[in-house]
Design a protein around this motif. Sequence first.
Motif, PDB file in Angstrom:
ATOM      1  N   HIS A 129      97.887 -47.855 -41.833  1.00  0.00           N
ATOM      2  CA  HIS A 129      97.587 -46.931 -40.745  1.00  0.00           C
ATOM      3  C   HIS A 129      98.153 -47.467 -39.439  1.00  0.00           C
ATOM      4  O   HIS A 129      97.899 -48.603 -39.061  1.00  0.00           O
ATOM      5  CB  HIS A 129      96.071 -46.759 -40.623  1.00  0.00           C
ATOM      6  CG  HIS A 129      95.665 -46.017 -39.396  1.00  0.00           C
ATOM      7  ND1 HIS A 129      96.021 -44.707 -39.173  1.00  0.00           N
ATOM      8  CD2 HIS A 129      94.957 -46.416 -38.312  1.00  0.00           C
ATOM      9  CE1 HIS A 129      95.525 -44.307 -38.018  1.00  0.00           C
ATOM     10  NE2 HIS A 129      94.878 -45.329 -37.479  1.00  0.00           N
TER      11      HIS A 129
ATOM     12  N   VAL B 205      85.911 -43.844 -46.024  1.00  0.00           N
ATOM     13  CA  VAL B 205      87.298 -44.275 -46.203  1.00  0.00           C
ATOM     14  C   VAL B 205      87.410 -45.798 -46.133  1.00  0.00           C
ATOM     15  O   VAL B 205      88.121 -46.414 -46.935  1.00  0.00           O
ATOM     16  CB  VAL B 205      88.216 -43.607 -45.153  1.00  0.00           C
ATOM     17  CG1 VAL B 205      89.610 -44.227 -45.169  1.00  0.00           C
ATOM     18  CG2 VAL B 205      88.319 -42.109 -45.416  1.00  0.00           C
TER      19      VAL B 205
ATOM     20  N   GLU C  57      93.379 -37.992 -45.493  1.00  0.00           N
ATOM     21  CA  GLU C  57      93.652 -39.425 -45.389  1.00  0.00           C
ATOM     22  C   GLU C  57      94.719 -39.904 -46.371  1.00  0.00           C
ATOM     23  O   GLU C  57      95.062 -41.080 -46.403  1.00  0.00           O
ATOM     24  CB  GLU C  57      92.361 -40.215 -45.619  1.00  0.00           C
ATOM     25  CG  GLU C  57      91.330 -40.040 -44.528  1.00  0.00           C
ATOM     26  CD  GLU C  57      91.762 -40.657 -43.209  1.00  0.00           C
ATOM     27  OE1 GLU C  57      92.441 -41.702 -43.238  1.00  0.00           O
ATOM     28  OE2 GLU C  57      91.448 -40.088 -42.155  1.00  0.00           O
TER      29      GLU C  57
ATOM     30  N   ARG D  51      92.438 -42.268 -36.386  1.00  0.00           N
ATOM     31  CA  ARG D  51      92.971 -42.212 -37.746  1.00  0.00           C
ATOM     32  C   ARG D  51      93.879 -41.002 -37.929  1.00  0.00           C
ATOM     33  O   ARG D  51      94.690 -40.973 -38.857  1.00  0.00           O
ATOM     34  CB  ARG D  51      91.834 -42.161 -38.777  1.00  0.00           C
ATOM     35  CG  ARG D  51      91.047 -43.437 -38.910  1.00  0.00           C
ATOM     36  CD  ARG D  51      90.236 -43.435 -40.192  1.00  0.00           C
ATOM     37  NE  ARG D  51      91.109 -43.505 -41.354  1.00  0.00           N
ATOM     38  CZ  ARG D  51      91.531 -44.627 -41.912  1.00  0.00           C
ATOM     39  NH1 ARG D  51      91.163 -45.788 -41.411  1.00  0.00           N
ATOM     40  NH2 ARG D  51      92.313 -44.597 -42.959  1.00  0.00           N
TER      41      ARG D  51
END
Length: 228
Positions: A130, A111, A26, A167
């Motif tokens: 994102h 997250v 991430e 994601r």
Amino acid sequence: MKKIKILIIEDDAEISRLTAMYLEVEGFESKIVDDGEKALATIKHYLPDLIILDLMLPGMTGIEICKQSRAFYQGPILVLTACDDDVSEVSLLKLGADDFLTKPLKPHVLVARIEALMRRSKPNMPIDVHTGHSKIHIDQASQQVIFEEKELILTSSEYEMLVLLERNIGNIVSRADCCQALRGINYDFNDRSIDMRISGLRKKLNDDHMPYKIITTVRNKGYMLFNG
């Protein structure tokens, strides 16, 4: 852009390894400490932006680490608890924790909590934005999913799977990562339920006939959300 540094204080090697791996995917930087006695010194040396702290640790408990670290550490502390831990939310907040999660962890929830804590503690720190699928909008606060301007009715496991794929849009997500999102981070991934959830998602996304245009299968590797 400077990466957000996260210190994971956890003595379960598999949980800490998988958590660090997911955080690094991430875009976070992470470091692991598996002993309570080493934790305070590592916080001072590593200077993390956020701490993920397990309550049950050898050497020194998470509660003691939380209390003592507040004498010098001002960043957010996210505590991990087991369902049977005899510590209330109020007690954790009074001890200096900013938030808590129960095990087994769900990666996308972890997250989301980290990002929320960072926005509150360092509102001027840039966090990577994102960019998701052009036809899919996911509101994680309400867990509402809109596809082509219509709301999708998903099961909880389908929702968690879609969040993970979205994601990581354009990148392959392994079956192991899918299972972590579906059943929790400490799950044995030899299970055909993943295929069932992917099949269910494809039907609701009108993508259940080959060749798949939204969720593609990458042979022997996993699945990928394609933004074509």
